[in-house]
Scaffold this motif. Structure first.
Motif, PDB file in Angstrom:
ATOM      1  N   GLU A 156       0.807  -1.219   0.000  1.00  0.00           N
ATOM      2  CA  GLU A 156       0.000   0.000   0.000  1.00  0.00           C
ATOM      3  C   GLU A 156       0.841   1.271   0.000  1.00  0.00           C
ATOM      4  O   GLU A 156       0.301   2.370  -0.075  1.00  0.00           O
ATOM      5  CB  GLU A 156      -0.919   0.014   1.235  1.00  0.00           C
ATOM      6  N   THR A 157       2.153   1.150   0.104  1.00  0.00           N
ATOM      7  CA  THR A 157       2.984   2.344   0.249  1.00  0.00           C
ATOM      8  C   THR A 157       3.197   3.057  -1.082  1.00  0.00           C
ATOM      9  O   THR A 157       2.813   4.219  -1.236  1.00  0.00           O
ATOM     10  CB  THR A 157       4.349   1.971   0.860  1.00  0.00           C
ATOM     11  N   PHE A 158       3.801   2.374  -2.040  1.00  0.00           N
ATOM     12  CA  PHE A 158       4.072   3.001  -3.335  1.00  0.00           C
ATOM     13  C   PHE A 158       2.786   3.141  -4.131  1.00  0.00           C
ATOM     14  O   PHE A 158       1.959   2.230  -4.172  1.00  0.00           O
ATOM     15  CB  PHE A 158       5.109   2.196  -4.115  1.00  0.00           C
ATOM     16  N   ARG A 159       2.613   4.314  -4.723  1.00  0.00           N
ATOM     17  CA  ARG A 159       1.425   4.746  -5.477  1.00  0.00           C
ATOM     18  C   ARG A 159       0.269   5.120  -4.557  1.00  0.00           C
ATOM     19  O   ARG A 159      -0.758   5.605  -5.016  1.00  0.00           O
ATOM     20  CB  ARG A 159       0.950   3.701  -6.488  1.00  0.00           C
ATOM     21  N   GLY A 160       0.400   4.866  -3.245  1.00  0.00           N
ATOM     22  CA  GLY A 160      -0.661   5.229  -2.311  1.00  0.00           C
ATOM     23  C   GLY A 160      -1.905   4.384  -2.446  1.00  0.00           C
ATOM     24  O   GLY A 160      -2.970   4.760  -1.952  1.00  0.00           O
ATOM     25  N   THR A 161      -1.790   3.249  -3.117  1.00  0.00           N
ATOM     26  CA  THR A 161      -2.917   2.346  -3.300  1.00  0.00           C
ATOM     27  C   THR A 161      -2.368   0.933  -3.437  1.00  0.00           C
ATOM     28  O   THR A 161      -1.152   0.731  -3.505  1.00  0.00           O
ATOM     29  CB  THR A 161      -3.736   2.737  -4.537  1.00  0.00           C
ATOM     30  N   THR A 162      -3.233  -0.029  -3.483  1.00  0.00           N
ATOM     31  CA  THR A 162      -2.788  -1.414  -3.605  1.00  0.00           C
ATOM     32  C   THR A 162      -1.957  -1.584  -4.873  1.00  0.00           C
ATOM     33  O   THR A 162      -2.427  -1.297  -5.977  1.00  0.00           O
ATOM     34  CB  THR A 162      -3.991  -2.373  -3.639  1.00  0.00           C
ATOM     35  N   SER A 163      -0.718  -2.038  -4.697  1.00  0.00           N
ATOM     36  CA  SER A 163       0.224  -2.117  -5.817  1.00  0.00           C
ATOM     37  C   SER A 163       0.954  -3.451  -5.799  1.00  0.00           C
ATOM     38  O   SER A 163       1.359  -3.943  -4.742  1.00  0.00           O
ATOM     39  CB  SER A 163       1.254  -0.982  -5.735  1.00  0.00           C
ATOM     40  N   ASP A 164       1.133  -3.999  -6.973  1.00  0.00           N
ATOM     41  CA  ASP A 164       1.886  -5.236  -7.138  1.00  0.00           C
ATOM     42  C   ASP A 164       3.369  -4.905  -6.952  1.00  0.00           C
ATOM     43  O   ASP A 164       3.969  -4.222  -7.774  1.00  0.00           O
ATOM     44  CB  ASP A 164       1.637  -5.815  -8.535  1.00  0.00           C
ATOM     45  N   MET A 165       3.957  -5.410  -5.885  1.00  0.00           N
ATOM     46  CA  MET A 165       5.345  -5.078  -5.572  1.00  0.00           C
ATOM     47  C   MET A 165       6.331  -6.137  -6.060  1.00  0.00           C
ATOM     48  O   MET A 165       7.531  -5.988  -5.862  1.00  0.00           O
ATOM     49  CB  MET A 165       5.506  -4.894  -4.057  1.00  0.00           C
ATOM     50  N   PHE A 166       5.835  -7.172  -6.689  1.00  0.00           N
ATOM     51  CA  PHE A 166       6.709  -8.288  -7.050  1.00  0.00           C
ATOM     52  C   PHE A 166       7.086  -8.331  -8.515  1.00  0.00           C
ATOM     53  O   PHE A 166       8.248  -8.533  -8.866  1.00  0.00           O
ATOM     54  CB  PHE A 166       6.034  -9.614  -6.670  1.00  0.00           C
TER      55      PHE A 166
END
Length: 720
Positions: A156-166
């Protein structure tokens, strides 16, 4: 006995002089003036040398270094045998020590705000390494501090919304998918700071070791040539300048390990061993696929399959394969497919979003335009010393120091001249011609798409050219290993001077802005010396060559990145601390950063675990940006990988300052509500932008020129 002592002392003093000079330059890199000319360079060196700590360094280095190197020279056979026999325990020990000490090559010192020690032991943080210290490292740290829990697959940190970090900018995740990213395991086991150290140390050491082992296959067990290959690949300028991003190291190591597994599989007759080799092959195959960088993946795949096909063809008959092997290979291929189905099943929507972006999703390149790069590599020997390397982004077209065209010349000489039909030389020459055609001439569109080379890139920033350089190195090492009679001193000198002269002439013509008289002479001498020693090398007497290549590696590769201890510039940054304190008290809040350097400080703020809207969008948050652009007029601006700046303005809301990987949102206070941000961090005096619809309340004093504001909307005040 006297001659032996003289040789030992001469070697010791030479080695000590090189290493002491390197250490002195590395320690004083920020203060050395290497741009204007030789006189300014030596004057700045003399000025720094006059400092007491530098005098002590040089004095102790020369005395102790000479003694140590002379002792090693006197027992060089025992030392080399010891290093070779225990190379893997030594390598693993180096990874462990580096991790425990928190050593990395990160340029996170760019975040240093003047408090405490920045942790930079040697070298200097590079502003041009923004993909590392602005994006990759902050993303990894943000994963460890995410409000929803450490190391989420969807953060939830990057983009300020649910983001695929993988999948896109692959980050460490507490998920079975992380099995395909072994260099991230340190983050999960050791935390962010030690995980960063493991990430750097393990990748450098494993790249060197795996390249050495592959070199032993290619060089027909000539350790000196294998070590030379490992040095030239591990510390290749393109690797050093891009060591932390784009998956270059992961791609190369994965291909090398898979090739070594194939070799081990065909050599052993034990089915227990063959089955045991299957799982690491699957892991490496997945690691290669999930680098998710087709611009280099496609040409690297061609190189891997070429090497693998030749090795299999040469050893197929002696392998004694049976139906059991078909079951083993089929079973592990099925396991690989299951693993990839799991990852892409979770990340399919992300993949589709990336493929539909203006950048990088629409990339299609038929190649061509990379001809000047053939003569680019000589200048890489001095690039780390030139301060303008950062501002001109020389790193963008850094290449492999491959001594072109020596490898091709040796191969062409070796195949018909020695009347040998070496499968490696023939296959690698064919691959070199294929990649060269794409890089320098370009493919017809249908052929580029048919071969998948359309996914790569041509021009001065050609990624296919990296694979071309690696192919040339393999040709060089193989050609030298097969050379039955080395040239005479005169012949070697003539070839070295003529070949180097041709390359340096082309380099001066294509990159005249880089050279002054001193730098041109230095680069030319380095190239001539290297070519001469390569031509004069012979089995059992490669020591001078390895020492020379190690020296080149130190100055063109190691000098690029700093020796960073810990991660204090991020973890102890005052701006981050201010955001962290408020976010910890208000979990789940959303943030944005505005004003000067807002795109950079958004990434820093996210390392606290805060959900920050305008962090680097590795894929776009289309629903947010389209709220500001209901007609879709700016779709090509924000539908891309982008560093995002935000400015609060009195004028109309609009997107501007568009570049291939960045844009700015100019937002009127009346539209701030569309950001859905609870807090803004800004260098702007946002109180001047308060209206009846929205107001900005400062929380505390400014920190490093940035103030945290709480956003109050009219409906919120009315509700109170």
């Amino acid at each position: 006995m006297k001659n032996t002592r003289v040789h030992a002392l001469a070697f010791g003093f030479g080695a000590a002089l090189v290493l002491t000079t390197f250490a002195f330059l590395y320690l004083n890199l920020e203060s050395i003036e290497a741009d204007a000319g030789a006189s300014e360079f030596f004057l700045s060196c003399a000025t720094r040398l006059a400092l007491v700590h530098n005098l002590v360094l040089v004095g102790v280095g020369l005395i102790a270094g000479t003694a140590a190197a002379a002792l090693i020279f006197s027992h060089r056979i025992r030392c080399t045998e010891f290093l070779y026999r225990y190379r893997w325990p030594i390598a693993l020990g180096a990874i462990g020590i580096g991790t425990c000490l928190g050593i990395s090559g990160s340029s996170l010192g760019m975040w240093y705000d003047g408090s405490g020690w920045d942790g930079t032991l040697f070298g200097t943080a590079r502003s041009c390494r923004s993909d590392e210290f602005l994006v990759n490292t902050p993303m990894a740290f943000a994963q460890g501090f995410d409000d929803t829990g450490a190391w989420p697959y969807f953060g939830e940190t990057f983009r300020g919304t649910t983001s695929d970090m993988f999948i896109v900018y692959g980050q460490p995740v507490a998920d079975p998918a992380v099995i395909f990213r072994p260099f991230h395991w340190g983050y999960l086991l050791l935390g962010a700071e030690r995980g960063l150290a493991f990430f750097w140390c393990a990748r450098v050491v494993m790249l060197f070791m795996c390249t050495f082992e592959v070199g032993m296959l290619v060089a027909r067990q000539r350790r000196g040539l294998a070590c030379g290959l490992a040095l030239l690949v591990t510390f290749a300028p393109v690797i050093s300048w891009w060591l932390d991003v784009n998956g270059y190291v992961e791609m190369i190591v994965s291909c090398e390990v898979m090739l070594l597994i194939i070799a081990g599989y065909l050599k052993t007759s034990s089915y227990r061993v063959r089955i045991a080799l299957g799982l690491p092959f699957v892991v490496c195959g997945g690691c290669f696929v999930l680098t998710f960088y087709p611009a280099l993946q496609v040409p690297m795949a061609y190189l891997f399959f070429t090497m693998a096909a030749v090795y299999i063809a040469l050893h197929w008959r002696a392998a004694r394969l049976s139906r059991k092997d078909a079951l083993i290979v089929g079973g592990f291929f099925l396991l690989f497919c299951v693993g990839m189905a799991y990852v892409f099943g979770k990340s399919w929507d992300t993949v589709q979003t990336v493929l539909s972006t203006a950048y990088p999703g629409h990339r299609a390149d038929c190649g061509g335009g990379a001809l000047p790069l053939l003569a680019q590599y000589p200048l890489d020997a001095l690039t780390p010393l030139r301060s303008f390397a950062d501002s001109l982004r020389i790193d963008a077209f850094a290449s492999v120091y491959d001594f072109f065209p020596l490898g091709i010349l040796l191969s062409l000489w070796g195949v018909p001249g020695e009347r040998t039909r070496d499968a490696y030389l023939i296959a690698l020459l064919a691959l070199s011609a294929f990649l060269g055609w794409y890089c320098f001439v370009g493919f017809p569109e249908f052929l580029a798409k048919l071969t998948l080379m359309s996914l790569s890139t041509g021009g001065l920033y050609s990624k296919a050219f990296i694979a071309f350089g690696l192919t040339n190195l393999l040709l060089l090492i193989r050609g030298l290993a097969l050379l039955k009679a080395r040239p005479s001193r005169i012949a070697a000198a003539v070839v070295a001077i003529v070949a180097s002269g041709a390359i340096m002439t082309g380099s001066a013509a294509a990159f005249s802005w880089f050279y002054n008289n001193a730098s041109f002479a230095a680069c030319a001498l380095v190239l001539i010396g290297g070519m001469y020693l390569l031509l004069r090398s012979k089995a059992g007497a490669d020591g001078a060559l390895v020492a020379y290549l190690a020296t080149i590696a130190l100055f063109m590769g190691v000098l690029v990145n700093p020796v960073q201890i810990g991660a204090a510039p991020i973890l102890e940054n005052k701006t981050r601390a201010a955001v962290s304190a408020i976010n910890d008290a208000n979990p789940g809040s959303r943030w944005a950063v505005t004003g000067e350097d807002s795109s950079a400080y958004a990434d820093l703020a996210a390392t606290s675990g805060a959900a920050v809207i305008n962090t680097c969008n590795v894929y776009p948050n289309l629903s947010l940006w389209r709220a500001f652009d209901p007609t879709g007029s700016y779709d090509d601006v924000y539908n891309r990988y982008a560093h995002i700046s935000i400015e609060v303005v009195h004028g109309e809301t609009h997107f501007g300052d568009a570049a291939f990987d960045s844009f700015t949102l100019y937002v009127n206070p009346s539209d701030v509500a569309l950001l859905e941000a609870d807090y803004l961090v800004s260098t702007q005096d946002l109180g001047l932008f308060s209206t009846d619809e929205v107001s900005f309340a400062p929380l505390g004093e400014a920190v490093n020129g940035r103030t945290v504001y709480e956003v109050h909307l009219q409906d919120q005040r009315s509700a109170v």
